[in-house]
Design a protein around this motif. Structure first.
Motif, PDB file in Angstrom:
ATOM      1  N   GLY A   1       0.827  -1.206   0.000  1.00 11.75           N
ATOM      2  CA  GLY A   1       0.000   0.000   0.000  1.00 11.75           C
ATOM      3  C   GLY A   1       0.859   1.251   0.000  1.00 11.75           C
ATOM      4  N   SER A   2       0.508   2.204  -0.844  1.00  9.89           N
ATOM      5  CA  SER A   2       1.210   3.489  -0.833  1.00  9.89           C
ATOM      6  C   SER A   2       0.223   4.594  -0.469  1.00  9.89           C
ATOM      7  N   ALA A   3       0.733   5.815  -0.351  1.00  6.06           N
ATOM      8  CA  ALA A   3      -0.058   6.918   0.205  1.00  6.06           C
ATOM      9  C   ALA A   3      -0.923   7.555  -0.875  1.00  6.06           C
ATOM     10  N   ALA A   4      -2.014   6.898  -1.201  1.00  2.00           N
ATOM     11  CA  ALA A   4      -2.945   7.380  -2.227  1.00  2.00           C
ATOM     12  C   ALA A   4      -4.364   7.073  -1.765  1.00  2.00           C
ATOM     13  N   GLY A   5      -5.332   7.662  -2.480  1.00  2.00           N
ATOM     14  CA  GLY A   5      -6.729   7.480  -2.112  1.00  2.00           C
ATOM     15  C   GLY A   5      -7.119   6.016  -2.058  1.00  2.00           C
ATOM     16  N   GLY A   6      -7.876   5.665  -1.043  1.00  2.00           N
ATOM     17  CA  GLY A   6      -8.299   4.278  -0.859  1.00  2.00           C
ATOM     18  C   GLY A   6      -7.478   3.559   0.191  1.00  2.00           C
TER      19      GLY A   6
ATOM     20  N   LEU B   1       3.809  -1.443   3.676  1.00  2.00           N
ATOM     21  CA  LEU B   1       3.412  -0.069   3.365  1.00  2.00           C
ATOM     22  C   LEU B   1       4.635   0.788   3.078  1.00  2.00           C
ATOM     23  N   THR B   2       4.459   1.783   2.200  1.00  2.00           N
ATOM     24  CA  THR B   2       5.512   2.794   2.064  1.00  2.00           C
ATOM     25  C   THR B   2       5.581   3.585   3.375  1.00  2.00           C
ATOM     26  N   PRO B   3       6.675   4.300   3.609  1.00  2.00           N
ATOM     27  CA  PRO B   3       6.764   5.060   4.872  1.00  2.00           C
ATOM     28  C   PRO B   3       5.616   6.048   5.062  1.00  2.00           C
ATOM     29  N   THR B   4       5.225   6.755   4.009  1.00  2.00           N
ATOM     30  CA  THR B   4       4.114   7.705   4.169  1.00  2.00           C
ATOM     31  C   THR B   4       2.806   6.966   4.436  1.00  2.00           C
ATOM     32  N   ALA B   5       2.590   5.881   3.724  1.00  2.00           N
ATOM     33  CA  ALA B   5       1.381   5.073   3.965  1.00  2.00           C
ATOM     34  C   ALA B   5       1.389   4.536   5.393  1.00  2.00           C
TER      35      ALA B   5
ATOM     36  N   THR C   1       2.705   5.965   7.988  1.00  2.00           N
ATOM     37  CA  THR C   1       2.353   7.083   8.872  1.00  2.00           C
ATOM     38  C   THR C   1       0.841   7.295   8.880  1.00  2.00           C
ATOM     39  N   TRP C   2       0.257   7.256   7.679  1.00  2.00           N
ATOM     40  CA  TRP C   2      -1.204   7.447   7.588  1.00  2.00           C
ATOM     41  C   TRP C   2      -1.941   6.381   8.400  1.00  2.00           C
ATOM     42  N   LEU C   3      -1.577   5.120   8.213  1.00  2.00           N
ATOM     43  CA  LEU C   3      -2.341   4.046   8.866  1.00  2.00           C
ATOM     44  C   LEU C   3      -1.988   3.899  10.344  1.00  2.00           C
TER      45      LEU C   3
ATOM     46  N   ALA D   1      -1.649   2.313  -5.705  1.00  2.00           N
ATOM     47  CA  ALA D   1      -0.297   2.716  -6.109  1.00  2.00           C
ATOM     48  C   ALA D   1      -0.315   4.210  -6.429  1.00  2.00           C
ATOM     49  N   SER D   2       0.407   5.002  -5.661  1.00  2.00           N
ATOM     50  CA  SER D   2       0.510   6.441  -5.942  1.00  2.00           C
ATOM     51  C   SER D   2       1.325   6.653  -7.214  1.00  2.00           C
ATOM     52  N   SER D   3       1.188   7.838  -7.799  1.00  2.00           N
ATOM     53  CA  SER D   3       2.004   8.132  -8.983  1.00  2.00           C
ATOM     54  C   SER D   3       3.485   8.084  -8.626  1.00  2.00           C
ATOM     55  N   ASN D   4       3.803   8.485  -7.402  1.00  2.00           N
ATOM     56  CA  ASN D   4       5.194   8.449  -6.957  1.00  2.00           C
ATOM     57  C   ASN D   4       5.728   7.019  -6.912  1.00  2.00           C
ATOM     58  N   THR D   5       4.940   6.118  -6.341  1.00  2.00           N
ATOM     59  CA  THR D   5       5.387   4.725  -6.244  1.00  2.00           C
ATOM     60  C   THR D   5       5.468   4.081  -7.626  1.00  2.00           C
ATOM     61  N   VAL D   6       4.522   4.398  -8.514  1.00  2.00           N
ATOM     62  CA  VAL D   6       4.589   3.857  -9.878  1.00  2.00           C
ATOM     63  C   VAL D   6       5.866   4.339 -10.569  1.00  2.00           C
TER      64      VAL D   6
ATOM     65  N   ASP E   1      14.130   2.677  -2.474  1.00  2.00           N
ATOM     66  CA  ASP E   1      14.568   3.367  -1.260  1.00  2.00           C
ATOM     67  C   ASP E   1      13.584   3.240  -0.097  1.00  2.00           C
ATOM     68  N   ASN E   2      12.710   2.264  -0.143  1.00  2.00           N
ATOM     69  CA  ASN E   2      11.948   1.867   1.046  1.00  2.00           C
ATOM     70  C   ASN E   2      11.610   0.382   0.907  1.00  2.00           C
ATOM     71  N   GLN E   3      11.088  -0.213   1.989  1.00  2.00           N
ATOM     72  CA  GLN E   3      10.866  -1.667   1.973  1.00  2.00           C
ATOM     73  C   GLN E   3       9.823  -2.077   0.940  1.00  2.00           C
TER      74      GLN E   3
ATOM     75  N   PRO F   1      -2.848   1.760 -10.183  1.00  2.00           N
ATOM     76  CA  PRO F   1      -2.524   3.164  -9.924  1.00  2.00           C
ATOM     77  C   PRO F   1      -3.775   3.943  -9.531  1.00  2.00           C
ATOM     78  N   ARG F   2      -3.639   4.748  -8.505  1.00  2.00           N
ATOM     79  CA  ARG F   2      -4.737   5.619  -8.058  1.00  2.00           C
ATOM     80  C   ARG F   2      -4.244   7.054  -8.253  1.00  2.00           C
ATOM     81  N   ILE F   3      -4.553   7.603  -9.411  1.00  2.00           N
ATOM     82  CA  ILE F   3      -3.933   8.875  -9.794  1.00  2.00           C
ATOM     83  C   ILE F   3      -5.006   9.877 -10.211  1.00  2.00           C
ATOM     84  N   ASN F   4      -4.600  11.142 -10.281  1.00  2.00           N
ATOM     85  CA  ASN F   4      -5.519  12.167 -10.776  1.00  2.00           C
ATOM     86  C   ASN F   4      -5.015  12.689 -12.127  1.00  2.00           C
TER      87      ASN F   4
ATOM     88  N   ALA G   1      -3.625  15.426 -13.057  1.00  2.00           N
ATOM     89  CA  ALA G   1      -2.288  16.042 -13.067  1.00  2.00           C
ATOM     90  C   ALA G   1      -1.202  14.977 -13.098  1.00  2.00           C
ATOM     91  N   HIS G   2      -1.390  13.917 -12.320  1.00  2.00           N
ATOM     92  CA  HIS G   2      -0.401  12.832 -12.346  1.00  2.00           C
ATOM     93  C   HIS G   2      -0.319  12.224 -13.742  1.00  2.00           C
ATOM     94  N   ALA G   3      -1.474  12.002 -14.372  1.00  2.00           N
ATOM     95  CA  ALA G   3      -1.500  11.348 -15.684  1.00  2.00           C
ATOM     96  C   ALA G   3      -0.885  12.236 -16.773  1.00  2.00           C
TER      97      ALA G   3
HETATM   98  C1  LIG Z   1      -4.673  13.488   1.395  1.00  2.00           C
HETATM   99  C2  LIG Z   1      -3.737  13.081   0.304  1.00  2.00           C
HETATM  100  C3  LIG Z   1      -4.209  12.284  -0.713  1.00  2.00           C
HETATM  101  C4  LIG Z   1      -3.357  11.889  -1.740  1.00  2.00           C
HETATM  102  N1  LIG Z   1      -3.854  11.080  -2.729  1.00  2.00           N
HETATM  103  C5  LIG Z   1      -3.042  10.696  -3.727  1.00  2.00           C
HETATM  104  C6  LIG Z   1      -3.541   9.834  -4.747  1.00  2.00           C
HETATM  105  O1  LIG Z   1      -4.700   9.397  -4.747  1.00  2.00           O
HETATM  106  N2  LIG Z   1      -2.693   9.465  -5.728  1.00  2.00           N
HETATM  107  C7  LIG Z   1      -1.385   9.873  -5.764  1.00  2.00           C
HETATM  108  O2  LIG Z   1      -0.676   9.490  -6.675  1.00  2.00           O
HETATM  109  N3  LIG Z   1      -0.886  10.695  -4.798  1.00  2.00           N
HETATM  110  C8  LIG Z   1      -1.668  11.103  -3.778  1.00  2.00           C
HETATM  111  N4  LIG Z   1      -1.174  11.900  -2.782  1.00  2.00           N
HETATM  112  C9  LIG Z   1       0.243  12.298  -2.828  1.00  2.00           C
HETATM  113  C10 LIG Z   1       1.148  11.179  -2.269  1.00  2.00           C
HETATM  114  O3  LIG Z   1       0.742  10.858  -0.954  1.00  2.00           O
HETATM  115  C11 LIG Z   1       2.623  11.645  -2.278  1.00  2.00           C
HETATM  116  O4  LIG Z   1       3.064  11.768  -3.617  1.00  2.00           O
HETATM  117  C12 LIG Z   1       3.524  10.714  -1.507  1.00  2.00           C
HETATM  118  O5  LIG Z   1       4.848  11.190  -1.586  1.00  2.00           O
HETATM  119  C13 LIG Z   1       3.462   9.301  -2.026  1.00  2.00           C
HETATM  120  O6  LIG Z   1       4.385   8.524  -1.288  1.00  2.00           O
HETATM  121  P1  LIG Z   1       4.507   6.960  -1.495  1.00  2.00           P
HETATM  122  O7  LIG Z   1       4.379   6.663  -2.942  1.00  2.00           O
HETATM  123  O8  LIG Z   1       5.893   6.643  -0.985  1.00  2.00           O
HETATM  124  O9  LIG Z   1       3.481   6.298  -0.649  1.00  2.00           O
HETATM  125  C14 LIG Z   1      -2.005  12.312  -1.744  1.00  2.00           C
HETATM  126  C15 LIG Z   1      -1.542  13.105  -0.699  1.00  2.00           C
HETATM  127  C16 LIG Z   1      -2.393  13.492   0.311  1.00  2.00           C
HETATM  128  C17 LIG Z   1      -1.855  14.354   1.426  1.00  2.00           C
END
Ligand SMILES: Cc1cc2nc3c(=O)[nH]c(=O)nc-3n(C[C@H](O)[C@H](O)[C@H](O)COP(=O)(O)O)c2cc1C
Length: 183
Positions: A10-15, A38-42, A44-46, A87-92, A101-103, A123-126, A128-130
């Motif tokens: 799981g990464s830090a994205a919607g859902g 989980l990624t480090p940001t994910a 932290t969220w959970l 999958a956040s755009s960053n993780t993709v 650079d993370n587990q 991927p869970r992207i918006n 702008a990411h696309a």
């Molecule tokens: C509330 C919130 C929602 C977010 N939702 C998304 C998302 O749906 N998709 C995405 O690609 N990034 C989203 N982001 C940005 C990512 O969390 C950010 O790029 C982060 O660095 C991703 O880290 P990770 O890929 O290591 O988990 C969101 C950020 C916040 C604060």
């Protein structure tokens, strides 16, 4: 019939907030054992909502964020299929470039390179990411490495507009199950 183990990343994205109720528990109901990383940001969220602890209680396995120490045993059992969701755009982007650079990334990059365990990515992207200029090349790099990108094959997936509760969780699990035949 042996139990199949899903490596859920799981990464830090919607859902992500509903990872346990949307994916972990439904997968377990289908007979999977689920090992979550989980990624480090994910993480932290959970951690902030207590969901990481709940995932550990439900799965009976550590919900990994940090890498293990070299002296420690691997905390997860062998994996039959990896699913990166959400999958956040960053993780993709990092996966496409082979950055580890993370587990969570280390685990998936090794699986992509290893070529013996299927890897699916949702991927869970918006918008702008696309439209980011490198996005298409990241997707193409992963496809050509044999990664199953769950965007084109899921007609209900509208990454730019779907609310998190409408994500096609059951279809995602259907795709994963098709990748790993029951032995
Ligand atoms: C509330 C919130 C929602 C977010 N939702 C998304 C998302 O749906 N998709 C995405 O690609 N990034 C989203 N982001 C940005 C990512 O969390 C950010 O790029 C982060 O660095 C991703 O880290 P990770 O890929 O290591 O988990 C969101 C950020 C916040 C604060």
């Amino acid at each position: 019939m042996s139990t199949r183990t899903l490596g859920l990343i799981g990464s830090a994205a919607g859902g992500l907030e509903t990872l346990r109720s949307s994916l972990v528990e439904p997968a377990m109901e289908r007979g999977w054992r689920v090992a979550v990383t989980l990624t480090p940001t994910a993480g932290t969220w959970l951690d902030s909502t207590g969901e990481r602890d709940r995932i550990e209680r439900v799965t009976g396995l550590p919900c990994r964020v940090q890498p293990r120490m070299p002296s420690e045993a691997r905390p997860h059992p062998p994996i039959d299929c990896y699913l990166v969701c959400p999958a956040s755009s960053n993780t993709v982007a990092k996966l496409a470039l082979g950055l580890s650079d993370n587990q969570a990334l280390t685990t998936v990059c090794e699986a992509i390179g290893g070529q013996d365990v299927p890897v699916a990515v949702f991927p869970r992207i918006n918008a702008a990411h696309a439209r980011q200029p490198a996005w298409d090349s990241h997707v193409e790099a992963l496809r050509s490495a044999g990664v199953h990108l769950l965007m084109g094959c899921l007609p209900l997936h509208e990454p730019r507009s779907a609310p998190d509760e409408d994500l096609p969780w059951q279809q995602i699990l259907d795709v994963v199950e098709a990748l790993v035949p029951i032995r």
